[in-house]
Scaffold this active site. Sequence first.
Site, PDB file in Angstrom:
ATOM      1  CG  HIS A  74      -1.961   1.012   1.263  1.00  0.00           C
ATOM      2  ND1 HIS A  74      -3.235   0.764   1.733  1.00  0.00           N
ATOM      3  CD2 HIS A  74      -1.965   2.317   0.881  1.00  0.00           C
ATOM      4  CE1 HIS A  74      -3.965   1.863   1.630  1.00  0.00           C
ATOM      5  NE2 HIS A  74      -3.213   2.825   1.134  1.00  0.00           N
ATOM      6  CG  ASP A 353      -1.973   4.557   4.056  1.00  0.00           C
ATOM      7  OD1 ASP A 353      -1.957   4.936   2.862  1.00  0.00           O
ATOM      8  OD2 ASP A 353      -2.865   4.891   4.864  1.00  0.00           O
TER       9      ASP A 353
HETATM   10 ZN   LIG Z   1      -6.762   4.235   2.812  1.00  0.00          ZN
END
Ligand SMILES: [Zn+2]
Length: 487
Positions: A74, A353
Amino acid sequence: MTAGVRFRAGADLGRAADLDLRGWLVDPVRGREAPGDIVIREGRIESITWREGADAAGIDDRGVVVAPGFTDLHAHLREPGNEAAETIASGLAAAAHGGFTTVCAMPNTTPPIDRAAMVASVAAAAVASGSPVRLLQVGAATAGRAGEQLAELGELANAGVVGFSDDGSPIQRAELLRNALAYAGMLGLPIIDHPEDLSQTTGAEAHDGLVATVLGLRGWPVAAESSAVARDIEILAEVVRDVPGARLHLTHLSTGASIGHVRAAKAAGLPVTCDVTPHHLALTDEWLAGSRRWAWLALDDQGRARDPWRDRVLEVDPYDTALRVNPPLRSAVDARACLEGLLDGTVDAVATDHAPHSQVDKDVEFGVARPGIAGIETALGLLLEAVDAGLLPLARAIEALTVGPAHVLGRVAAAPGLVEGSPADLVVFDRGARWTVSPRALSSGGWGNPLLGRSLSAPVLLTIAGGRVAWEHADGQDVNERVGEPA
Ligand SMILES: [Zn+2]
């Protein structure tokens, strides 16, 4: 010599790796870790020698560690559309610095990656960057990420995407999620959902708890995430009856309630996986108030979150916008639940992320700052803080960055490993050293980082992706001096 890196060629990145490594080898595919040597010639692993007994003397897991290259499930690379925050080139450079040799790029660029032609143009930009780090693309789940109708999932699958997501947003409409799970399942790919009930997060700024109350920030409830997780799992349970290949991956889970739902779903045999971020494991909401202690130091003996005001641990000014992130930094109790999920296998992977923003979007009042932490370069360091604290075995941390994400993607066979004859794809880091996070030390184009000025465990000395050098600490000379002269 105890352990080290022997550089044999020039210092240019992208060259075929040609070197001798000695250190603590971690092979998460075979579940083995021990001292050893790896000889790499023209980018290929020529030999791996595991050392035992007297031959292993002086080499342990507190020094130079060699592991397969990491996979980030991610990351936001911001190209096309927001090259002021990050480009594919700077994002892949940052990944290599973090030890990652494979990066899954999220599709919420401008425009979003919802057509095959866009997948091809991103792939071309990755090639043009010259980075040997592999870029895998996640396709948008809905057309334009608008949440109205499915994107051309078949076309995107043919173009090589590894999953579908509207990340940045959840797939809000339940019937659309149902169709997405079914269609993606028939294509053999996972739906990667960002679980958030938007009706509970409008205007929300910080985890709904003591810190938000004291700071006057609008609360972001645990249930905004966990209710979305529960909904997704219930829909999945129905879809798999008709489409056995359906797979749901829940990304950046941040609460104990969410982890509990996934644990129960896995126990029931459902095809669900999840990841947590390094910042949700190591940081907590009290950082917003100015504390800088790790999450595990913010728990009392009864497992409750401590009060940072009562403990007098506030070291810096509150409201650092570098800490504004979606989902928000949670309580120490939630951080511990995420760690426990990682330890018992409920959590499959650690994903960064990585969410860089430019200064104009971040250097503003807390409530208007864009959410995101550009954390791909500090992910390993944060995990190793938990390892150093005795809370996480080193091998499990490595597993969560290698075979864990490969399992989520259904690509275990293609995952980098320590295999003789294969292209070298590995990371070398030194647990005997520390490094200081500074703008100069970071390759990402993202502005701000909550760890600036802080010292972290284990600089990455070397990253080799697909046989080519992707990252090298300072210059080879420095590294040789610091870790000892090769035998
Ligand atoms: Zn997200």
